[in-house]
Write an enzyme that holds these catalytic residues in place. Sequence first.
Site, PDB file in Angstrom:
ATOM      1  N   LYS A   1      71.690  16.851  87.510  1.00 22.65           N
ATOM      2  CA  LYS A   1      72.067  16.704  86.099  1.00 22.65           C
ATOM      3  C   LYS A   1      71.251  15.536  85.558  1.00 22.65           C
ATOM      4  O   LYS A   1      71.470  14.383  85.918  1.00 22.65           O
ATOM      5  CB  LYS A   1      73.566  16.436  85.971  1.00 22.65           C
ATOM      6  CG  LYS A   1      74.202  16.926  84.678  1.00 22.65           C
ATOM      7  CD  LYS A   1      73.670  16.283  83.406  1.00 22.65           C
ATOM      8  CE  LYS A   1      74.333  14.949  83.148  1.00 22.65           C
ATOM      9  NZ  LYS A   1      73.693  14.238  81.993  1.00 22.65           N
TER      10      LYS A   1
ATOM     11  N   GLU B   1      77.022   5.045  93.282  1.00 24.18           N
ATOM     12  CA  GLU B   1      76.172   3.847  93.136  1.00 24.18           C
ATOM     13  C   GLU B   1      76.396   3.346  91.716  1.00 24.18           C
ATOM     14  O   GLU B   1      75.901   3.941  90.758  1.00 24.18           O
ATOM     15  CB  GLU B   1      74.695   4.205  93.345  1.00 24.18           C
ATOM     16  CG  GLU B   1      74.385   4.816  94.708  1.00 24.18           C
ATOM     17  CD  GLU B   1      74.435   3.804  95.833  1.00 24.18           C
ATOM     18  OE1 GLU B   1      74.402   2.591  95.565  1.00 24.18           O
ATOM     19  OE2 GLU B   1      74.525   4.223  96.997  1.00 24.18           O
TER      20      GLU B   1
ATOM     21  N   CYS C   1      70.906  -1.955  87.241  1.00 20.26           N
ATOM     22  CA  CYS C   1      72.172  -2.264  87.907  1.00 20.26           C
ATOM     23  C   CYS C   1      72.046  -3.608  88.609  1.00 20.26           C
ATOM     24  O   CYS C   1      73.022  -4.318  88.796  1.00 20.26           O
ATOM     25  CB  CYS C   1      72.513  -1.169  88.903  1.00 20.26           C
ATOM     26  SG  CYS C   1      71.197  -0.860  90.077  1.00 20.26           S
TER      27      CYS C   1
ATOM     28  N   GLU D   1      79.976  -5.484  82.761  1.00 22.03           N
ATOM     29  CA  GLU D   1      78.532  -5.233  82.756  1.00 22.03           C
ATOM     30  C   GLU D   1      78.114  -4.795  81.352  1.00 22.03           C
ATOM     31  O   GLU D   1      78.706  -3.884  80.777  1.00 22.03           O
ATOM     32  CB  GLU D   1      78.203  -4.130  83.760  1.00 22.03           C
ATOM     33  CG  GLU D   1      76.718  -3.836  83.839  1.00 22.03           C
ATOM     34  CD  GLU D   1      76.429  -2.564  84.622  1.00 22.03           C
ATOM     35  OE1 GLU D   1      77.138  -1.570  84.411  1.00 22.03           O
ATOM     36  OE2 GLU D   1      75.492  -2.574  85.423  1.00 22.03           O
TER      37      GLU D   1
HETATM   38  P1  NAD Z   1      76.907   6.573  82.616  1.00 25.63           P
HETATM   39  O1  NAD Z   1      77.896   6.416  83.700  1.00 25.63           O
HETATM   40  O2  NAD Z   1      77.376   6.625  81.215  1.00 25.63           O
HETATM   41  O3  NAD Z   1      76.041   7.923  82.833  1.00 25.63           O
HETATM   42  C1  NAD Z   1      75.342   8.186  84.015  1.00 25.63           C
HETATM   43  C2  NAD Z   1      75.186   9.687  84.176  1.00 25.63           C
HETATM   44  O4  NAD Z   1      76.482  10.259  84.319  1.00 25.63           O
HETATM   45  C3  NAD Z   1      74.542  10.391  82.975  1.00 25.63           C
HETATM   46  O5  NAD Z   1      73.704  11.421  83.443  1.00 25.63           O
HETATM   47  C4  NAD Z   1      75.741  10.986  82.246  1.00 25.63           C
HETATM   48  O6  NAD Z   1      75.420  12.113  81.502  1.00 25.63           O
HETATM   49  C5  NAD Z   1      76.635  11.350  83.412  1.00 25.63           C
HETATM   50  N1  NAD Z   1      78.058  11.458  83.077  1.00 25.63           N
HETATM   51  C6  NAD Z   1      78.746  10.811  82.107  1.00 25.63           C
HETATM   52  N2  NAD Z   1      80.027  11.209  82.101  1.00 25.63           N
HETATM   53  C7  NAD Z   1      80.164  12.122  83.091  1.00 25.63           C
HETATM   54  C8  NAD Z   1      81.255  12.885  83.590  1.00 25.63           C
HETATM   55  N3  NAD Z   1      82.470  12.793  83.062  1.00 25.63           N
HETATM   56  N4  NAD Z   1      81.038  13.713  84.631  1.00 25.63           N
HETATM   57  C9  NAD Z   1      79.814  13.818  85.195  1.00 25.63           C
HETATM   58  N5  NAD Z   1      78.749  13.129  84.756  1.00 25.63           N
HETATM   59  C10 NAD Z   1      78.912  12.281  83.724  1.00 25.63           C
HETATM   60  O7  NAD Z   1      75.872   5.393  82.845  1.00 25.63           O
HETATM   61  P2  NAD Z   1      74.653   4.929  81.920  1.00 25.63           P
HETATM   62  O8  NAD Z   1      75.160   4.050  80.863  1.00 25.63           O
HETATM   63  O9  NAD Z   1      73.823   6.101  81.570  1.00 25.63           O
HETATM   64  O10 NAD Z   1      73.840   4.092  83.008  1.00 25.63           O
HETATM   65  C11 NAD Z   1      74.044   2.759  83.227  1.00 25.63           C
HETATM   66  C12 NAD Z   1      74.930   2.491  84.429  1.00 25.63           C
HETATM   67  O11 NAD Z   1      74.309   2.938  85.627  1.00 25.63           O
HETATM   68  C13 NAD Z   1      75.147   1.012  84.619  1.00 25.63           C
HETATM   69  O12 NAD Z   1      76.502   0.794  84.926  1.00 25.63           O
HETATM   70  C14 NAD Z   1      74.271   0.662  85.810  1.00 25.63           C
HETATM   71  O13 NAD Z   1      74.658  -0.483  86.518  1.00 25.63           O
HETATM   72  C15 NAD Z   1      74.405   1.910  86.620  1.00 25.63           C
HETATM   73  N6  NAD Z   1      73.326   2.020  87.612  1.00 25.63           N
HETATM   74  C16 NAD Z   1      73.643   1.834  88.940  1.00 25.63           C
HETATM   75  C17 NAD Z   1      72.637   1.874  89.912  1.00 25.63           C
HETATM   76  C18 NAD Z   1      72.959   1.673  91.376  1.00 25.63           C
HETATM   77  O14 NAD Z   1      72.145   2.051  92.214  1.00 25.63           O
HETATM   78  N7  NAD Z   1      74.095   1.077  91.726  1.00 25.63           N
HETATM   79  C19 NAD Z   1      71.315   2.123  89.524  1.00 25.63           C
HETATM   80  C20 NAD Z   1      71.029   2.316  88.163  1.00 25.63           C
HETATM   81  C21 NAD Z   1      72.053   2.256  87.215  1.00 25.63           C
END
Ligand code: NAD
Length: 497
Positions: free
Chosen positions: A186, A261, A295, A394
């Site tokens: 996705k 993650e 992150c 965050e």
């Molecule tokens: P987000 O959680 O809003 O979205 C991430 C993904 O999840 C997107 O593809 C989104 O469409 C999908 N998503 C959203 N709601 C969903 C649901 N109900 N069911 C299934 N999928 C769903 O995050 P964001 O704002 O796009 O990204 C930033 C976040 O990602 C920050 O918290 C950052 O720290 C984290 N991040 C973590 C790592 C790691 O390795 N720990 C790496 C990069 C980013």
Amino acid sequence: MVREEDGDDKKLFPPEIPNWICGEERPAISGELFEKFNPANGRAICRVARSRAADTERAVRLARESQPAWAELSPVRRGEILHDVAVGLKARREEVAQIVALETGKSYQSALAETDGAVALGLFMAGEGQRLYGRTATSGVPNRYAMTIRQPIGVAGLIIPANTPIANVAWKVFPALICGNSAVLKAAEDTPATAWVFGAIAHRAGLPAGVLNVVQGYGDEAGAPLVANHDVGVISFTGSTAVGRRIGAIAGERLAKVSLELGGKNPLVVCDDADLDNAARWVLLSAFSNAGQRCASASRIIVFAAVYDEFRDMIVERTKRLRAGPKNDDDLGPVINEEQLRAMLSCVERARQRGAVVLIGGHRLIDPEHRDGFYMAPTLIENADPNDELSKTELFGPIACLYRVKDFSAALAVANDSPYGLTACIHTRSLNRAIQFTQKVQAGVAVVNAGTYGSEPHMPFGGVKQSGNGWREPGTEALDVYSELKDVYISIDPDAL
Ligand code: NAD
């Protein structure tokens, strides 16, 4: 470099980004589309298939049908095919970097470095086909062999964010596939073209149809059905803690394996014996590069009182000189979308009303060069209460708070006083402090005298507390996420039993 301004972006990706389903480019079944904007100037750059449950279910069904034949190939052969995918990505690295830069607003140079990281990950994981080790153990029974072998799980559901889009794709797809799973990825709604071009490269490189499917769309519409689908045996999610918690609950209900993650609020400690010049350089990089959208970015700068004023003035002075923009000599780009920018601005405003002092930044860039893009000025704040929302949440943008502490144990206590535990860094010349910190800080990654970010493809990355649920990706440890271990016992002399 081809930029949107040249009008050449049409050559980089189609104006309507489709899904990749079983080796074919497909619009959403409903025909719906949504618009994707360039964060650097707010202009629409493409429209994207707005997939829903029916699209995701179709992708999962075809992935499931394709998986047995893929798993039948030897891991070495799968590795050869994935090697071809990685080489295909390398051959088109400049084009991919242009797409990443256009979709995220980051500079071409940083997009290129990210693409090279994705290639390195692909090559490493392709090699794992020759090392998909189980374990040979001793047996308590004479004439018996005991061992473990790795087996594929089935269909992997992969969900990623937009911050480092080509790295995020590679980090999940290569390990999922080398283990013999098929996958439904996705894509992040803010970086659809990057996921699309990876699908095209994989297809061109000879990855069998249906082994990798790419579904575009919003999280609740296209992602949630992937998590709920009983034919998806393993879910790997990278994103926010709030969404990860929901995904964990839904996957837990049907006892699917789930690797989360999640977010970070990462501390960087500056001791009184630190090389302040080096520490300042790494604070700025860790807090502001990639516009703080990592992150692993540093958002809590914990400074010994003895050097606090000097260090604060030093980093404020250097922050003044940072240039925001999408060019290679700019220091930070925009954040990914308008909503993200507004959420950060209002959090800073609320903290200000509760007594936090904005040393620099704290506002949107509204000069003619930046006003159409989603630019947050690089922001340093002091006097925020350690329990304030600003200290605990965050923000995922170029914002860092400074905290004054009297000594090492106070610094460690503040570093650990967080719901998150992803990465952490200390700047000190003391070996004792460095080792104490790496041992005692509550984080999945501990760094000495550098930044809070910069994980390597062969190393296991992940966090403790609310930064994850204990799995580590990538590195060899990612194989544990995407395969099942099976114990095998062989009696070589049944008559002797
Ligand atoms: P987000 O959680 O809003 O979205 C991430 C993904 O999840 C997107 O593809 C989104 O469409 C999908 N998503 C959203 N709601 C969903 C649901 N109900 N069911 C299934 N999928 C769903 O995050 P964001 O704002 O796009 O990204 C930033 C976040 O990602 C920050 O918290 C950052 O720290 C984290 N991040 C973590 C790592 C790691 O390795 N720990 C790496 C990069 C980013």
